[in-house]
Design a protein around this motif. Structure first.
Motif, PDB file in Angstrom:
ATOM      1  N   ASP A 162      14.772  22.850 -31.629  1.00 32.47           N
ATOM      2  CA  ASP A 162      15.459  23.677 -32.847  1.00 32.47           C
ATOM      3  C   ASP A 162      14.563  24.048 -34.457  1.00 32.47           C
ATOM      4  O   ASP A 162      15.423  24.703 -35.167  1.00 32.47           O
ATOM      5  CB  ASP A 162      17.043  23.595 -32.525  1.00 32.47           C
ATOM      6  CG  ASP A 162      17.425  24.809 -31.078  1.00 32.47           C
ATOM      7  OD1 ASP A 162      16.835  25.160 -30.984  1.00 32.47           O
ATOM      8  OD2 ASP A 162      18.409  23.530 -30.550  1.00 32.47           O
ATOM      9  N   LEU A 163      14.994  22.326 -34.867  1.00 34.77           N
ATOM     10  CA  LEU A 163      14.045  22.763 -35.563  1.00 34.77           C
ATOM     11  C   LEU A 163      12.944  22.856 -36.161  1.00 34.77           C
ATOM     12  O   LEU A 163      12.065  22.402 -37.298  1.00 34.77           O
ATOM     13  CB  LEU A 163      14.518  21.128 -36.185  1.00 34.77           C
ATOM     14  CG  LEU A 163      15.896  20.218 -35.888  1.00 34.77           C
ATOM     15  CD1 LEU A 163      16.056  18.637 -36.531  1.00 34.77           C
ATOM     16  CD2 LEU A 163      16.374  20.058 -37.243  1.00 34.77           C
ATOM     17  N   GLY A 164      11.821  22.820 -34.957  1.00 32.86           N
ATOM     18  CA  GLY A 164      10.678  24.035 -35.112  1.00 32.86           C
ATOM     19  C   GLY A 164       9.979  22.986 -35.071  1.00 32.86           C
ATOM     20  O   GLY A 164       8.603  23.288 -35.155  1.00 32.86           O
ATOM     21  N   GLN A 165       9.458  21.747 -34.397  1.00 34.24           N
ATOM     22  CA  GLN A 165       9.159  20.628 -34.444  1.00 34.24           C
ATOM     23  C   GLN A 165       8.873  20.746 -32.718  1.00 34.24           C
ATOM     24  O   GLN A 165       9.171  19.875 -32.565  1.00 34.24           O
ATOM     25  CB  GLN A 165       9.225  19.437 -34.845  1.00 34.24           C
ATOM     26  CG  GLN A 165      10.478  19.805 -36.392  1.00 34.24           C
ATOM     27  CD  GLN A 165       8.598  20.043 -37.392  1.00 34.24           C
ATOM     28  OE1 GLN A 165       8.090  18.959 -37.313  1.00 34.24           O
ATOM     29  NE2 GLN A 165       9.263  20.476 -38.456  1.00 34.24           N
ATOM     30  N   SER A 205      14.135  29.434 -33.929  1.00 35.26           N
ATOM     31  CA  SER A 205      13.849  30.876 -33.717  1.00 35.26           C
ATOM     32  C   SER A 205      14.588  31.950 -33.990  1.00 35.26           C
ATOM     33  O   SER A 205      13.354  32.632 -33.625  1.00 35.26           O
ATOM     34  CB  SER A 205      14.489  30.183 -31.805  1.00 35.26           C
ATOM     35  OG  SER A 205      13.971  29.047 -30.827  1.00 35.26           O
ATOM     36  N   VAL A 206      15.527  31.992 -34.375  1.00 31.71           N
ATOM     37  CA  VAL A 206      15.861  33.356 -34.521  1.00 31.71           C
ATOM     38  C   VAL A 206      15.000  33.617 -35.991  1.00 31.71           C
ATOM     39  O   VAL A 206      14.714  34.991 -36.039  1.00 31.71           O
ATOM     40  CB  VAL A 206      17.555  33.320 -35.423  1.00 31.71           C
ATOM     41  CG1 VAL A 206      17.813  34.225 -36.136  1.00 31.71           C
ATOM     42  CG2 VAL A 206      17.917  32.852 -34.220  1.00 31.71           C
ATOM     43  N   GLY A 207      14.418  32.886 -36.787  1.00 33.13           N
ATOM     44  CA  GLY A 207      13.466  32.793 -37.963  1.00 33.13           C
ATOM     45  C   GLY A 207      11.901  32.986 -37.268  1.00 33.13           C
ATOM     46  O   GLY A 207      12.038  34.047 -38.639  1.00 33.13           O
ATOM     47  N   ARG A 208      12.157  33.242 -36.419  1.00 32.45           N
ATOM     48  CA  ARG A 208      10.939  33.708 -35.327  1.00 32.45           C
ATOM     49  C   ARG A 208      11.049  35.463 -35.385  1.00 32.45           C
ATOM     50  O   ARG A 208      10.217  36.092 -35.381  1.00 32.45           O
ATOM     51  CB  ARG A 208      10.665  32.554 -34.327  1.00 32.45           C
ATOM     52  CG  ARG A 208       9.721  31.458 -34.299  1.00 32.45           C
ATOM     53  CD  ARG A 208       8.370  31.804 -35.501  1.00 32.45           C
ATOM     54  NE  ARG A 208       7.216  31.729 -34.889  1.00 32.45           N
ATOM     55  CZ  ARG A 208       6.412  31.219 -34.020  1.00 32.45           C
ATOM     56  NH1 ARG A 208       7.023  30.209 -33.296  1.00 32.45           N
ATOM     57  NH2 ARG A 208       5.984  31.123 -33.341  1.00 32.45           N
ATOM     58  N   ARG A 209      12.404  35.396 -35.240  1.00 29.88           N
ATOM     59  CA  ARG A 209      12.815  36.826 -34.200  1.00 29.88           C
ATOM     60  C   ARG A 209      12.745  37.684 -35.953  1.00 29.88           C
ATOM     61  O   ARG A 209      12.142  38.606 -35.292  1.00 29.88           O
ATOM     62  CB  ARG A 209      14.075  36.470 -33.695  1.00 29.88           C
ATOM     63  CG  ARG A 209      14.061  36.119 -31.690  1.00 29.88           C
ATOM     64  CD  ARG A 209      12.946  37.267 -31.511  1.00 29.88           C
ATOM     65  NE  ARG A 209      13.722  38.006 -30.517  1.00 29.88           N
ATOM     66  CZ  ARG A 209      12.835  39.666 -30.959  1.00 29.88           C
ATOM     67  NH1 ARG A 209      11.923  39.849 -31.195  1.00 29.88           N
ATOM     68  NH2 ARG A 209      14.138  40.371 -30.493  1.00 29.88           N
ATOM     69  N   LEU A 210      12.798  36.921 -36.651  1.00 26.43           N
ATOM     70  CA  LEU A 210      12.913  37.987 -37.870  1.00 26.43           C
ATOM     71  C   LEU A 210      12.031  38.014 -38.717  1.00 26.43           C
ATOM     72  O   LEU A 210      11.976  39.207 -38.461  1.00 26.43           O
ATOM     73  CB  LEU A 210      13.724  36.911 -38.970  1.00 26.43           C
ATOM     74  CG  LEU A 210      15.134  37.510 -38.685  1.00 26.43           C
ATOM     75  CD1 LEU A 210      15.613  36.149 -39.872  1.00 26.43           C
ATOM     76  CD2 LEU A 210      16.130  38.647 -39.238  1.00 26.43           C
ATOM     77  N   SER A 212      21.361  25.969 -32.858  1.00 21.99           N
ATOM     78  CA  SER A 212      20.255  26.260 -31.694  1.00 21.99           C
ATOM     79  C   SER A 212      19.848  27.262 -31.405  1.00 21.99           C
ATOM     80  O   SER A 212      21.346  28.313 -30.989  1.00 21.99           O
ATOM     81  CB  SER A 212      21.132  25.180 -30.752  1.00 21.99           C
ATOM     82  OG  SER A 212      21.987  25.547 -30.051  1.00 21.99           O
ATOM     83  N   ALA A 213      18.492  27.820 -30.664  1.00 20.69           N
ATOM     84  CA  ALA A 213      18.935  28.537 -30.110  1.00 20.69           C
ATOM     85  C   ALA A 213      17.335  28.632 -28.907  1.00 20.69           C
ATOM     86  O   ALA A 213      16.438  27.979 -29.394  1.00 20.69           O
ATOM     87  CB  ALA A 213      18.869  30.314 -31.122  1.00 20.69           C
ATOM     88  N   GLN A 214      17.821  29.476 -28.300  1.00 23.10           N
ATOM     89  CA  GLN A 214      16.437  29.162 -28.055  1.00 23.10           C
ATOM     90  C   GLN A 214      15.511  30.784 -26.636  1.00 23.10           C
ATOM     91  O   GLN A 214      14.531  31.193 -26.116  1.00 23.10           O
ATOM     92  CB  GLN A 214      15.896  28.303 -25.932  1.00 23.10           C
ATOM     93  CG  GLN A 214      16.510  27.321 -26.848  1.00 23.10           C
ATOM     94  CD  GLN A 214      16.814  26.603 -24.960  1.00 23.10           C
ATOM     95  OE1 GLN A 214      16.982  26.677 -24.343  1.00 23.10           O
ATOM     96  NE2 GLN A 214      17.565  24.642 -25.659  1.00 23.10           N
TER      97      GLN A 214
END
Length: 454
Positions: free
Chosen positions: A209-212, A407-412, A452-454
């Motif tokens: 969730d922290l992108g790591q 994950s939401v950042g990637r979807r954006l 958190s998001a998946q």
């Protein structure tokens, strides 16, 4: 000072401004560190009145080092590099609806709730005392307390910022590791491996969730090893799903399919891990262009759902409720990309949103709700419903301003790239959407994700 430091705010929240009170807590932390990590002479460490006053006023020539650094970080669970920074560093627009201490904590990247922290700290102190007075290395009370702590984390994870929770889980995991290094009856060893594996799994989820993704993979491998040693299929299948998710978001869909299929070799003792694995593999297969296989795996997930007789557990981070299954199905249909698939994606995303919003606030999975809204926005964009797409985008950006996720950042990002390829990108509404996404990423680059998001 124009702006208080994080140290000053934390001291005020805990009512430790009196030198003797702070000195007592500081020496307690030093003694606990000496016992846990050493060296023994750390037990006698203390803090002088003049030094405490300088810290409180922010009058530092340099940040504390060596023993003082270790003790302060143990005491507050905040890196010293941040502890003496101005607490209100950051954009005033980051939290427009917040005031006072909550706004300050959110803007500095930390979640601090005085009442919750005090109550939680007192509970941990009592638990540690009870563990010490048991005659053996591990007893029924220690295991029961570990189970209770894990259950609390599992049920609060979806609604808590990640970084403070990460630090709490790491401490519990270290405690489980320490107990495993001692002697205990075989039945206790098995349960300790299950607890340690679950905690490593939660750390994998938090790192993700922290992108790591690299550290997340390491945590997941250790979690799987613990599941093997515990002989627990539920943990093994859940961790395989976690590994598949990491691979999927790390642009490795082939590995995601392989890991998800590997997880299906383990029949869980209970729960929904098998539904989750089929849904993950469907999404990854669709991304690879293997559309018929993807639809087949969605059907497999639905068959598992129909035969599942357990509770629809929305609050449990390790559960896979129907809303999340609908979310994965909507993403699968979006990857397929046909007109019919876009209609199916819109239907599944809307169903997920309705179910998430119907859950009690304390069980609402905000990160997953944002992902469902992004799927709905994407489906509407592909169907040229620009106003509907913009509406969902703005709702997501408002939620992310309070609780960011990788994950939401990637979807954006994906939505922005798709928007740029459509005629709508040159309209005033399209340009406004693109500017909003760009502003989000500019702000996001200056802070850690918090949900958190998946």
């Amino acid at each position: 000072m124009a702006q208080p430091t994080v140290f000053q705010l934390l001291v005020d929240e805990r009512r430790w401004r009196d030198y003797d009170v702070f000195k007592h807590h500081y020496e307690e932390a030093a003694a606990e560190l000496a016992q846990r990590e050493g060296p023994p002479n750390l037990r006698t460490a203390t803090i002088g009145r003049r030094q405490f006053v300088r810290w409180l006023r922010g009058q530092l020539e340099s940040t504390p080092r060596n023993d003082a650094k270790r003790i302060l970080e143990h005491l507050f669970q905040v890196p010293v590099s941040h502890l003496f920074q101005p607490a209100q560093h950051g954009s005033e627009q980051a939290c427009p609806g917040e005031t006072g201490r909550q706004a300050t904590a959110l803007q500095s990247g930390f979640y601090q709730s005085g009442m919750e922290d005090a109550v939680s700290m007192a509970a941990h102190e009592s638990a540690r005392f009870a563990a010490r007075v048991e005659q053996s290395n591990v007893g029924p009370h220690t295991l029961e307390q570990l189970r209770v702590d894990i259950q609390r984390i599992i049920y609060t994870y979806p609604n808590r910022p990640v970084m403070p929770l990460f630090l709490e889980v790491r401490e519990l995991r270290n405690r489980a590791f320490e107990l495993l290094e001692g002697r205990q009856p075989p039945q206790y060893t098995k349960e300790l491996y299950l607890a340690a594996g679950t905690l490593c799994g939660i750390l994998a989820n938090a790192s993700f969730d922290l992108g790591q993704y690299g550290p997340a993979g390491t945590q997941a491998r250790t979690a799987f090893l613990c599941g093997e040693l515990a002989g627990h299929n539920g943990l093994r299948s859940w961790v395989r799903g976690m590994q598949a998710l990491i691979a999927y978001w790390d642009e490795r869909p082939e590995d995601a399919v392989r890991l998800a299929l590997s997880g299906q070799e383990f029949t869980p003792e209970e729960g929904t891990a098998h539904i989750r694995l089929a849904s993950i593999s469907a999404r990854a297969l669709a991304r690879l262009g293997r559309h018929e296989e993807a639809l087949s795996h969605l059907q497999t997930a639905e068959r598992h759902r129909q035969s599942y007789a357990g509770p629809e557990d929305h609050g449990n981070m390790m559960a896979f409720p129907g809303a999340k299954q609908s979310l994965y199905a909507s993403t699968t249909h979006l990857w397929i990309g046909t007109d019919h698939a876009c209609v199916s994606a819109e239907r599944e995303a809307a169903a997920a949103i309705d179910t998430y919003e119907a859950a009690p606030p304390e069980q609402r999975r905000l990160g997953e709700l944002s992902l469902a809204r992004m799927d709905l926005a994407h489906a509407r964009l592909q169907q040229r419903e620009i106003d509907g797409a913009a509406e969902q985008l703005q709702i997501v950006l408002a939620m992310e301003a309070r609780r960011r996720t990788a994950s939401v950042g990637r979807r954006l990002e994906q939505f922005g790239r798709r928007l740029a390829l459509t005629p709508a990108a040159r309209t005033p509404l399209g340009l406004a959407m693109y500017d909003s996404i760009a502003a989000y990423h500019e702000q996001h680059a200056r802070s850690l994700p918090g949900g958190s998001a998946q």
